[in-house]
Design a protein around this motif. Structure first.
Motif, PDB file in Angstrom:
ATOM      1  N   GLY A   1       0.804  -1.213   0.000  1.00 27.23           N
ATOM      2  CA  GLY A   1       0.000   0.000   0.000  1.00 27.23           C
ATOM      3  C   GLY A   1       0.837   1.262   0.000  1.00 27.23           C
ATOM      4  O   GLY A   1       0.539   2.221  -0.728  1.00 27.23           O
ATOM      5  N   ASN A   2       1.892   1.257   0.799  1.00 27.52           N
ATOM      6  CA  ASN A   2       2.759   2.439   0.855  1.00 27.52           C
ATOM      7  C   ASN A   2       3.596   2.595  -0.399  1.00 27.52           C
ATOM      8  O   ASN A   2       3.923   3.714  -0.791  1.00 27.52           O
ATOM      9  CB  ASN A   2       3.662   2.363   2.094  1.00 27.52           C
TER      10      ASN A   2
ATOM     11  N   ALA B   1       2.455   1.811  -3.348  1.00 31.26           N
ATOM     12  CA  ALA B   1       1.511   2.300  -4.355  1.00 31.26           C
ATOM     13  C   ALA B   1       1.181   3.770  -4.149  1.00 31.26           C
ATOM     14  O   ALA B   1       1.055   4.538  -5.115  1.00 31.26           O
ATOM     15  CB  ALA B   1       0.235   1.463  -4.316  1.00 31.26           C
ATOM     16  N   THR B   2       1.022   4.179  -2.887  1.00 32.89           N
ATOM     17  CA  THR B   2       0.688   5.575  -2.573  1.00 32.89           C
ATOM     18  C   THR B   2       1.565   6.033  -1.414  1.00 32.89           C
ATOM     19  O   THR B   2       1.133   6.003  -0.258  1.00 32.89           O
ATOM     20  CB  THR B   2      -0.802   5.730  -2.213  1.00 32.89           C
TER      21      THR B   2
ATOM     22  N   HIS C   1      10.314   6.554  -1.188  1.00 33.03           N
ATOM     23  CA  HIS C   1       9.941   5.558  -2.188  1.00 33.03           C
ATOM     24  C   HIS C   1      11.111   4.611  -2.473  1.00 33.03           C
ATOM     25  O   HIS C   1      11.382   4.269  -3.630  1.00 33.03           O
ATOM     26  CB  HIS C   1       9.456   6.234  -3.477  1.00 33.03           C
TER      27      HIS C   1
ATOM     28  N   ALA D   1      -7.674   2.637  -0.119  1.00 31.54           N
ATOM     29  CA  ALA D   1      -6.450   3.062  -0.799  1.00 31.54           C
ATOM     30  C   ALA D   1      -5.596   3.981   0.072  1.00 31.54           C
ATOM     31  O   ALA D   1      -4.559   4.477  -0.389  1.00 31.54           O
ATOM     32  CB  ALA D   1      -6.799   3.769  -2.116  1.00 31.54           C
ATOM     33  N   ILE D   2      -6.011   4.218   1.315  1.00 32.40           N
ATOM     34  CA  ILE D   2      -5.272   5.101   2.217  1.00 32.40           C
ATOM     35  C   ILE D   2      -4.381   4.249   3.120  1.00 32.40           C
ATOM     36  O   ILE D   2      -4.862   3.419   3.888  1.00 32.40           O
ATOM     37  CB  ILE D   2      -6.235   5.952   3.078  1.00 32.40           C
ATOM     38  N   TRP D   3      -3.076   4.474   3.018  1.00 26.40           N
ATOM     39  CA  TRP D   3      -2.109   3.673   3.780  1.00 26.40           C
ATOM     40  C   TRP D   3      -1.097   4.563   4.487  1.00 26.40           C
ATOM     41  O   TRP D   3      -0.615   5.545   3.922  1.00 26.40           O
ATOM     42  CB  TRP D   3      -1.348   2.727   2.851  1.00 26.40           C
TER      43      TRP D   3
END
Length: 249
Positions: A118-119, A121-122, A146, A237-239
């Protein structure tokens, strides 16, 4: 019971605790915070060692009196004890062990994998101030920068595939819920897998029992209410950085 629950969007550990409280009829003073912005580390929240060094990462915090508690499974167990609704843990000792063993699998294998994916990805925008845990601060920095370990992400995707396979096996005897009766295991499993459908879609392409189980879970009134607390269109989608990936694989 009166208590204050600081929580994020209904995804990951915040979902488990919100849904458990609603299942049990526990009326909490819900106070949404932005976990991705690092609000959990703000001075306004209490910071006992149990909160600052939580292995769960960025999860909800429940305050009852002058005691602050965290970690979604343990909070759900607490809510099961103090709430008035139907039990969300088995009464039988062996069945309760089975549920806790399942939850440990989710905590130690599925949750770290889901949080890592998740992290990736966003990624969160910045590392917040005030993080007491060196391990958690390192995960925040890695996510913000990242710094993606492709081998680690591949292993995480494999763990999500394995988790769905485990679900299919567990549900193969026709049961509606993972432990037979609805339990914390259903909430915690959904909490970490819901957001993986978009990130690891292949894990769900041949999982009809998992699909039906998720549909049943999402239809429960408490889950509908918990998901309705979202302030964004896609809370799954919030991580924010979660548990550390096990170093032993």
């Amino acid at each position: 019971m009166t208590g204050i629950l600081y929580h994020g969007q209904p995804n990951g550990p915040s979902f488990t605790v919100l849904a458990a409280a609603l299942e049990k009829g526990v009326d909490l003073d819900r106070r949404p915070i932005d976990l991705v912005a690092g609000d959990r580390h703000a001075a306004a929240l209490p910071h006992p060692i149990e909160v600052d060094q939580s292995i769960e990462g960025e999860g909800p915090v429940l305050i009852v009196g002058d005691v602050a508690m965290t970690d979604s499974i343990f909070l759900a167990c607490y809510l099961d004890e103090v709430g008035t609704g139907p039990a969300i843990r088995p009464v039988d000792p062996y069945a309760r062990w089975q549920m806790m063993a399942w939850c440990r699998y989710v905590i130690e294998r599925v949750a770290p994998a889901a949080a890592a994916l998740g992290n990736a990805a966003t990624p969160p925008p910045s590392v917040p101030a005030g993080i007491a845990s060196a391990d958690l601060a390192a995960r925040w920095t890695q996510a913000v920068d990242h710094k993606v370990d492709e081998a680690q992400l591949a292993d995480s995707r494999a763990k999500i595939v394995q988790a769905v396979e485990k679900l299919e096996t567990q549900l193969a005897d026709g049961r509606d819920w993972l432990m037979g009766d609805f339990s914390i295991a259903d909430l915690e499993t959904h909490a970490w897998l819901a957001g993986m459908r978009a990130i690891v879609p292949d894990a769900f392409t041949a999982a009809p029992l998992t699909d039906a189980w998720e549909a049943r879970l999402r239809a429960r009134p408490a889950v509908v209410k918990a998901l309705g607390l979202a302030t964004v269109p896609e809370p799954e989608a919030i991580w924010a950085p979660g548990p550390e990936i096990n170093r032993w694989g």
